[in-house]
Design a protein around this motif. Structure first.
Motif, short mmCIF file in Angstrom:
data_model
loop_
_atom_site.label_atom_id
_atom_site.label_comp_id
_atom_site.label_asym_id
_atom_site.label_seq_id
_atom_site.Cartn_x
_atom_site.Cartn_y
_atom_site.Cartn_z
N ASN A 1 0.80 -1.22 0.00
CA ASN A 1 0.00 0.00 0.00
C ASN A 1 0.83 1.27 0.00
OD1 ASN A 1 -2.42 -1.33 -0.04
ND2 ASN A 1 -2.63 -1.35 2.17
N GLY A 2 2.14 1.17 -0.10
CA GLY A 2 2.96 2.36 -0.19
C GLY A 2 3.23 3.05 1.13
N HIS A 3 2.46 2.75 2.17
CA HIS A 3 2.61 3.43 3.46
C HIS A 3 2.92 2.46 4.59
CE1 HIS A 3 1.29 7.28 1.90
NE2 HIS A 3 0.29 6.67 1.31
N PHE A 4 2.65 1.19 4.37
CA PHE A 4 2.87 0.18 5.39
C PHE A 4 4.05 -0.68 4.95
CE2 PHE A 4 -1.30 1.63 5.99
CZ PHE A 4 -1.61 1.44 7.32
N SER A 5 5.00 -0.87 5.83
CA SER A 5 6.22 -1.54 5.41
C SER A 5 6.70 -2.50 6.48
CB SER A 5 7.31 -0.51 5.12
OG SER A 5 8.52 -1.16 4.84
N LEU A 6 6.92 -3.74 6.07
CA LEU A 6 7.40 -4.73 7.02
C LEU A 6 8.89 -4.58 7.33
CD1 LEU A 6 5.50 -7.91 5.80
CD2 LEU A 6 4.87 -6.31 7.58
N CYS A 7 9.57 -3.65 6.67
CA CYS A 7 10.98 -3.44 6.98
C CYS A 7 11.15 -2.42 8.10
CB CYS A 7 11.74 -2.99 5.73
SG CYS A 7 11.17 -1.43 5.05
N GLN A 8 10.05 -1.84 8.62
CA GLN A 8 10.12 -0.90 9.72
C GLN A 8 10.06 -1.65 11.05
OE1 GLN A 8 10.52 2.46 9.19
NE2 GLN A 8 10.69 1.92 7.03
N LYS A 9 10.19 -0.89 12.13
CA LYS A 9 10.13 -1.47 13.47
C LYS A 9 8.76 -2.08 13.73
CE LYS A 9 10.33 -0.08 18.33
NZ LYS A 9 10.49 1.07 19.24
N ASN A 10 8.73 -3.29 14.27
CA ASN A 10 7.46 -3.99 14.49
C ASN A 10 6.72 -3.45 15.71
OD1 ASN A 10 7.68 -5.63 12.30
ND2 ASN A 10 8.32 -7.44 13.43
N ILE A 11 5.39 -3.44 15.58
CA ILE A 11 4.48 -3.20 16.70
C ILE A 11 3.69 -4.48 16.88
CG2 ILE A 11 2.51 -1.86 17.54
CD1 ILE A 11 3.47 0.41 15.68
N ILE A 12 3.55 -4.94 18.12
CA ILE A 12 2.83 -6.18 18.39
C ILE A 12 1.49 -5.85 19.05
CG2 ILE A 12 2.88 -8.43 19.53
CD1 ILE A 12 5.89 -8.32 19.47
N ILE A 13 0.43 -6.49 18.56
CA ILE A 13 -0.92 -6.26 19.07
C ILE A 13 -1.29 -7.42 19.99
CG2 ILE A 13 -3.31 -5.78 18.44
CD1 ILE A 13 -2.19 -5.14 15.59
N TYR A 14 -1.67 -7.09 21.23
CA TYR A 14 -1.97 -8.10 22.24
C TYR A 14 -3.43 -8.02 22.68
CZ TYR A 14 3.13 -8.42 22.99
OH TYR A 14 4.49 -8.59 22.83
N ASN A 15 -3.92 -9.14 23.27
CA ASN A 15 -5.18 -9.09 24.00
C ASN A 15 -4.89 -8.77 25.46
OD1 ASN A 15 -4.33 -11.49 25.22
ND2 ASN A 15 -5.59 -12.79 23.89
N GLU A 16 -5.92 -8.79 26.30
CA GLU A 16 -5.74 -8.40 27.70
C GLU A 16 -4.92 -9.42 28.49
OE1 GLU A 16 -9.35 -5.83 29.22
OE2 GLU A 16 -10.13 -7.55 28.09
N ASN A 17 -4.76 -10.62 27.95
CA ASN A 17 -3.89 -11.62 28.58
C ASN A 17 -2.47 -11.55 28.05
OD1 ASN A 17 -6.01 -12.72 30.15
ND2 ASN A 17 -6.69 -13.96 28.40
N MET A 18 -2.19 -10.50 27.28
CA MET A 18 -0.87 -10.28 26.67
C MET A 18 -0.48 -11.41 25.73
SD MET A 18 -0.34 -7.31 27.64
CE MET A 18 1.25 -7.08 26.86
N GLU A 19 -1.47 -11.91 25.00
CA GLU A 19 -1.24 -12.89 23.93
C GLU A 19 -1.36 -12.17 22.59
OE1 GLU A 19 -3.35 -16.68 26.20
OE2 GLU A 19 -4.54 -15.29 24.99
N PRO A 20 -0.44 -12.40 21.67
CA PRO A 20 -0.52 -11.73 20.36
C PRO A 20 -1.81 -12.09 19.63
CG PRO A 20 1.63 -12.73 20.68
CD PRO A 20 0.76 -13.25 21.79
N ILE A 21 -2.39 -11.11 18.93
CA ILE A 21 -3.63 -11.31 18.18
C ILE A 21 -3.30 -11.34 16.69
CG2 ILE A 21 -5.97 -10.50 17.74
CD1 ILE A 21 -5.76 -8.81 20.27
N PRO A 22 -3.53 -12.45 16.02
CA PRO A 22 -3.24 -12.52 14.58
C PRO A 22 -4.30 -11.82 13.74
CG PRO A 22 -4.19 -14.59 15.31
CD PRO A 22 -4.02 -13.74 16.55
#
Length: 290
Positions: free
Chosen positions: A16-37
């Motif tokens: 999309n020209g603005h989102f890049s997997l070569c940048q620093k990662n951000i991880i999205i968690y649920n309230e149990n601190m488990e990653p959300i796919p």
């Protein structure tokens, strides 16, 4: 073959020209601190976005794109956040799940709503927007019935393209309301034109009072990219095109009394009425008496 691999490699690093997997990662968690796919991440009120990967990771180039991003996943509250260089994790809170109280259910043993067969009138394609296309099912006769299975028709140029299904209870204004089920249902769609049948009987979901919205969400992930070249007949120039599989088959509206509400689309954190009285998703819902 080398050319095709090169295209896929580039798409991994510049979606999309603005989102890049070569940048620093951000991880999205649920309230149990488990990653959300496969979280839907989009610029608020815009069509630009992507999905997190199976490990709940995204990377956004905040230097070139300013504003709030909406994080959305079935079972969680939609969350709008301004992303900056210091952000490395996001926690999504659980959403309210719809419930109704039903008395004794009498009537037909089973019946269906919608139609998955019939003549194909067109397809809904996706060129890279993290959108959800919703179909409304309304049946006074079916209120309180158990949702047995769902069928929807697709075409795909890739095998095992991933789709998420979201289930929303309609509110008293017949718009998408709270989730009926706390999870997104993941489906792998085969190549070609297919009728996909999803067994929902074990979830024991009941048809809500005001009806049900079923949302199909194409994942904006590298695994779903189909790349091809296209020649301009006027200039003879060749350009590369990317689409995200699968495509959803559309039928022409035939005046079905159980299909009397316009389709909705969710994008940029908002639901929009498509005001389309002509086309409907080729989709069918089977209900059974509890």
């Amino acid at each position: 073959m080398k050319y095709f691999v090169y295209i896929i490699f580039i798409s991994l690093f510049s979606l999309n020209g603005h989102f890049s997997l070569c940048q620093k990662n951000i991880i999205i968690y649920n309230e149990n601190m488990e990653p959300i796919p496969y979280v839907n991440v989009s610029m608020k009120n815009k069509g630009i976005g992507i999905h997190s990967n199976k490990n709940g990771e995204i990377a956004v180039d905040s230097r070139s794109y300013k504003g709030k991003f909406v994080f959305s996943k079935a079972g969680y509250q939609d969350t709008a956040i301004i992303i900056d260089a210091n952000l490395n994790k996001i926690v999504l809170k659980n959403a309210l799940i719809h419930s109704d109280d039903f008395g004794q259910i009498d009537g037909k043993r089973v019946f269906k709503l919608g139609e998955v067969h019939g003549e194909k009138y067109g397809v809904h394609t996706n060129s890279g927007k993290p959108e959800i296309y919703l179909k409304y099912f309304n049946s006074k006769e079916g209120v309180g019935y158990v949702i047995d299975n769902l069928k929807f028709k697709t075409t795909s140029d890739k095998n095992n393209a991933k789709v998420l299904i979201r289930l929303y209870a309609a509110n008293n204004k017949l718009k998408p309301g709270n989730y009926l089920y706390e999870k997104a249902i993941e489906v792998d769609v085969k190549i070609g034109e297919r009728i996909n049948k999803i067994d929902l009987s074990e979830l024991n979901l009941r048809m809500p009072k005001y009806g049900l919205y079923v949302g199909l969400e194409t994942l904006i992930i590298p695994e779903n990219v189909y790349s091809y070249t296209e020649r301009n007949l006027l200039t003879d120039e060749i350009s590369q095109r990317n689409e995200y599989m699968p495509n959803y088959v559309l039928h022409k509206y035939r005046g079905d009394a159980n299909d009397n509400s316009s389709s909705y689309i969710f994008i940029g954190g908002e639901f929009y009425n498509m005001n389309n009285k002509e086309l409907r998703l080729a989709m069918e819902l089977k209900l059974k008496r509890p």
